[in-house]
Scaffold this motif. Sequence first.
Motif, PDB file in Angstrom:
ATOM      1  N   UNK A  48       0.860  -1.184   0.000  1.00 20.26           N
ATOM      2  CA  UNK A  48       0.000   0.000   0.000  1.00 20.26           C
ATOM      3  C   UNK A  48       0.893   1.229   0.000  1.00 20.26           C
ATOM      4  N   UNK A  49       0.690   2.111  -0.961  1.00 20.86           N
ATOM      5  CA  UNK A  49       1.498   3.319  -1.118  1.00 20.86           C
ATOM      6  C   UNK A  49       0.707   4.510  -0.585  1.00 20.86           C
ATOM      7  N   UNK A  50       1.323   5.243   0.323  1.00 24.57           N
ATOM      8  CA  UNK A  50       0.712   6.426   0.913  1.00 24.57           C
ATOM      9  C   UNK A  50       1.428   7.666   0.401  1.00 24.57           C
ATOM     10  N   UNK A  51       0.679   8.746   0.213  1.00 22.18           N
ATOM     11  CA  UNK A  51       1.262   9.954  -0.372  1.00 22.18           C
ATOM     12  C   UNK A  51       1.846  10.910   0.664  1.00 22.18           C
ATOM     13  N   UNK A  52       1.378  10.838   1.900  1.00 26.12           N
ATOM     14  CA  UNK A  52       1.874  11.747   2.926  1.00 26.12           C
ATOM     15  C   UNK A  52       3.165  11.263   3.550  1.00 26.12           C
ATOM     16  N   UNK A  56       6.194   8.437  12.726  1.00 23.50           N
ATOM     17  CA  UNK A  56       7.222   7.645  13.424  1.00 23.50           C
ATOM     18  C   UNK A  56       6.872   6.156  13.385  1.00 23.50           C
ATOM     19  N   UNK A  57       5.615   5.865  13.607  1.00 25.17           N
ATOM     20  CA  UNK A  57       5.072   4.507  13.504  1.00 25.17           C
ATOM     21  C   UNK A  57       3.869   4.583  12.575  1.00 25.17           C
ATOM     22  N   UNK A  58       3.604   3.529  11.810  1.00 22.99           N
ATOM     23  CA  UNK A  58       2.451   3.585  10.906  1.00 22.99           C
ATOM     24  C   UNK A  58       1.158   3.860  11.674  1.00 22.99           C
ATOM     25  N   UNK A  59       0.284   4.626  11.068  1.00 23.67           N
ATOM     26  CA  UNK A  59      -1.024   4.880  11.665  1.00 23.67           C
ATOM     27  C   UNK A  59      -1.782   3.569  11.794  1.00 23.67           C
ATOM     28  N   UNK A  60      -2.573   3.437  12.858  1.00 21.05           N
ATOM     29  CA  UNK A  60      -3.348   2.215  13.079  1.00 21.05           C
ATOM     30  C   UNK A  60      -4.263   1.939  11.891  1.00 21.05           C
ATOM     31  N   UNK A  85       3.506  -4.427   3.036  1.00 23.41           N
ATOM     32  CA  UNK A  85       4.373  -3.246   3.050  1.00 23.41           C
ATOM     33  C   UNK A  85       3.540  -1.973   2.965  1.00 23.41           C
ATOM     34  N   UNK A  86       3.856  -1.033   3.868  1.00 28.03           N
ATOM     35  CA  UNK A  86       3.325   0.332   3.804  1.00 28.03           C
ATOM     36  C   UNK A  86       4.465   1.208   3.315  1.00 28.03           C
ATOM     37  N   UNK A  87       4.270   1.845   2.170  1.00 25.05           N
ATOM     38  CA  UNK A  87       5.333   2.675   1.591  1.00 25.05           C
ATOM     39  C   UNK A  87       4.898   4.136   1.587  1.00 25.05           C
ATOM     40  N   UNK A  88       5.659   4.960   2.286  1.00 26.48           N
ATOM     41  CA  UNK A  88       5.476   6.409   2.305  1.00 26.48           C
ATOM     42  C   UNK A  88       6.598   7.006   1.461  1.00 26.48           C
ATOM     43  N   UNK A  89       6.481   8.248   1.021  1.00 25.10           N
ATOM     44  CA  UNK A  89       7.538   8.830   0.190  1.00 25.10           C
ATOM     45  C   UNK A  89       8.925   8.812   0.842  1.00 25.10           C
ATOM     46  N   UNK A  90       8.973   8.910   2.157  1.00 23.77           N
ATOM     47  CA  UNK A  90      10.258   9.006   2.846  1.00 23.77           C
ATOM     48  C   UNK A  90      10.594   7.812   3.745  1.00 23.77           C
TER      49      UNK A  90
END
Length: 145
Positions: A48-52, A56-60, A85-90
């Motif tokens: 899952x790709x997140x844009x924001x 510090x820890x993934x949101x619940x 996998x949770x992928x954020x830009x950074x």
Amino acid sequence: TGLPAGRIAYVDTGAWNRCERPLFSRRYRLTGKPDYLVSTPAGVVPVEVKSGAAPQQPYAAHTLQLAAYCLLVQRHYGKRPAYGILHYPNRTFAIDFTPQLEAKLLDLLAEMHQNERSKEMSRSHDEPARCRGCGYRQLCEQRLA
């Protein structure tokens, strides 16, 4: 890219023209469209790709969304994914699909299905920005100002 090594088996980003059909489980009354499914030697991994920016820890909510994709992958492919996998830009997080996480998801799904049958539902947050973006805002008698 945040994707594990493997063959991309499913894409729902719109970047490659057509979107795949959603995964569905009649048993759990659950439908979902992960951004990617990657076939690895260990099995299929939902991504899952997140844009924001990453917290510090993934949101619940993000973790539970990914857990739902793991459950749907298990139902669809017949093999339980070890993680998603949770992928954020950074930053990228590998989230283990543990029995505890699955139990938390199933409890939430049961609560949601029970609430569907209820005539009264209270809003579940105190976040004005989230309320402003809600698709049910115009119908909600409990919307935040």
